[in-house]
Design an enzyme around this catalytic site. Structure first.
Site, PDB file in Angstrom:
ATOM      1  N   CYS A  96       0.844  -1.191   0.000  1.00 19.11           N
ATOM      2  CA  CYS A  96       0.000   0.000   0.000  1.00 19.11           C
ATOM      3  C   CYS A  96       0.879   1.240   0.000  1.00 19.11           C
ATOM      4  O   CYS A  96       1.919   1.261   0.659  1.00 19.11           O
ATOM      5  CB  CYS A  96      -0.894  -0.027   1.236  1.00 19.11           C
ATOM      6  SG  CYS A  96      -2.071   1.318   1.331  1.00 19.11           S
ATOM      7  N   GLU A 141      -8.480  -1.166  -2.996  1.00 18.29           N
ATOM      8  CA  GLU A 141      -8.884   0.243  -2.964  1.00 18.29           C
ATOM      9  C   GLU A 141     -10.262   0.420  -2.330  1.00 18.29           C
ATOM     10  O   GLU A 141     -10.483   1.368  -1.569  1.00 18.29           O
ATOM     11  CB  GLU A 141      -8.852   0.851  -4.369  1.00 18.29           C
ATOM     12  CG  GLU A 141      -7.482   0.861  -5.008  1.00 18.29           C
ATOM     13  CD  GLU A 141      -6.382   1.476  -4.164  1.00 18.29           C
ATOM     14  OE1 GLU A 141      -6.650   2.367  -3.336  1.00 18.29           O
ATOM     15  OE2 GLU A 141      -5.221   1.049  -4.320  1.00 18.29           O
ATOM     16  N   HIS A 144     -10.180   0.536   1.402  1.00 17.34           N
ATOM     17  CA  HIS A 144      -9.827   1.851   1.951  1.00 17.34           C
ATOM     18  C   HIS A 144     -11.073   2.687   2.243  1.00 17.34           C
ATOM     19  O   HIS A 144     -11.100   3.456   3.197  1.00 17.34           O
ATOM     20  CB  HIS A 144      -8.923   2.626   0.990  1.00 17.34           C
ATOM     21  CG  HIS A 144      -7.480   2.324   1.131  1.00 17.34           C
ATOM     22  ND1 HIS A 144      -6.755   2.576   2.278  1.00 17.34           N
ATOM     23  CD2 HIS A 144      -6.598   1.783   0.246  1.00 17.34           C
ATOM     24  CE1 HIS A 144      -5.502   2.203   2.099  1.00 17.34           C
ATOM     25  NE2 HIS A 144      -5.376   1.721   0.878  1.00 17.34           N
TER      26      HIS A 144
END
Length: 178
Positions: A96, A141, A144
């Site tokens: 990340c 993603e 997140h």
């Protein structure tokens, strides 16, 4: 727009749930996409890593992610959600931009079906599989957006390694080696 600072592991905003975007056509959303585009391009150019980024990583708690795959147009996804996925899972290497010095093995679905809006507010569905490692990238993603980090998906604490050791031993056989 400027290259934004990427929040690093331990920053409390990375653990927050992002709010849905009410109006994908709003100029502020286009500004977020521009900032994400510039920021991930900068990281790719300076580190060799960075194929995608989520708005919370630059401190914006909105449900926006951006993919910037080599040789393809930039792909913003607004309010993305997984609407279907494979029944099985696979183990893959993950890292990340919010903690680029650490690599680890995580569990992901081999394929997913994603629903999202574009910058004009239109809804789309897309199938993501192993091509370009798109399924695992989108899952990373979208995590997140819910305050979930790759470390939360860790399969074995013994798989954690430094970036240097990952590059020495595993990079060539991973999506990061392409």
């Amino acid at each position: 727009m400027p290259v934004r600072t990427i929040l690093q592991l331990g920053h409390p905003l990375l653990r927050q749930v992002a709010a849905p975007v009410a109006d994908p056509t709003a100029p502020e959303v286009a500004d977020i996409v521009t900032d994400l585009t510039d920021t991930v391009a900068h990281w790719r150019a300076t580190t060799g890593y960075g194929r995608a980024i989520a708005a919370p990583q630059i401190g914006v708690l909105q449900r926006v992610i951006l993919l910037r795959l080599p040789g393809q147009p930039v792909w913003p996804l607004i309010n993305p959600s997984i609407i279907d996925h494979s029944p099985d899972t696979m183990e893959v290497w993950d890292a990340c931009l919010s903690f680029l010095s650490i690599f680890m093995r995580v569990r992901r679905y081999p394929w997913i079906q994603v629903r999202y809006q574009d910058l004009q507010g239109h809804w789309h569905e897309a199938h993501a599989g192993a091509e370009d490692d798109l399924a695992e990238l989108l899952q990373h993603e979208m995590d997140h957006l819910d305050g979930i980090l790759a470390l939360d998906r860790l399969t074995d604490v013994n798989s954690i390694c430094s970036r240097q050791e990952f590059e020495r031993q595993f990079k060539a056989d991973s999506p990061y080696g392409r």
